[in-house]
Design an enzyme around this catalytic site. Sequence first.
Site, PDB file in Angstrom:
ATOM      1  N   GLU A   1      -2.584   1.781   1.776  1.00 29.91           N
ATOM      2  CA  GLU A   1      -2.848   1.042   3.006  1.00 29.91           C
ATOM      3  C   GLU A   1      -4.227   1.468   3.500  1.00 29.91           C
ATOM      4  O   GLU A   1      -4.620   2.624   3.389  1.00 29.91           O
ATOM      5  CB  GLU A   1      -1.765   1.349   4.054  1.00 29.91           C
TER       6      GLU A   1
ATOM      7  N   HIS B   1      -1.031  -4.444   4.651  1.00 28.71           N
ATOM      8  CA  HIS B   1       0.377  -4.258   4.300  1.00 28.71           C
ATOM      9  C   HIS B   1       0.548  -4.728   2.852  1.00 28.71           C
ATOM     10  O   HIS B   1      -0.088  -5.713   2.453  1.00 28.71           O
ATOM     11  CB  HIS B   1       1.291  -5.086   5.193  1.00 28.71           C
TER      12      HIS B   1
END
Length: 160
Positions: free
Chosen positions: A40, A102
């Site tokens: 991420e 994400h």
Amino acid sequence: MKDVVYVDLKYRIDDINFIINKDVIIKLNEYKQKYYSDPESGGLLLGRTDIHGNTKIIDITVPLEGDIQSRFRFLRKSNKHKDILAEAKKRCLYFKGNWHTHPINIPNPSWVDIMSWRKTLKNCKPGESRYAFFIIIGIAEIRVWSGDINTKEIKEAKLI
């Protein structure tokens, strides 16, 4: 193979527009979590707001040494983000919010995201802009939420 053509993305929040510059789109796409090994990523949104409240994102900060990255987590820990923000002000670019990735096609904010956004809104000072913006980069879509600095209400912006 055909070249990809990037354009500014334009969103609507209440009575204002939120625009992500095409060069920023290119940068954001570099951090998509397409593979399991991709961590991420995230950073700050830097831009300008006109007298009508319309906001354009011109630049971003990206993950820096000292930030914490894993498959499902990004923590902005490097003080260099603040240094970049200070330099950006010399180009009349100001903090407009945060972005992160994400590892799914169509991203939704997690509970942790919502709590982080509420903290950001609490720390924002009313003034130049009515909103702070929050972008989540999914594999297939980029989604945007706005937070009203005065009312603290968070809602999704609509792509136009």
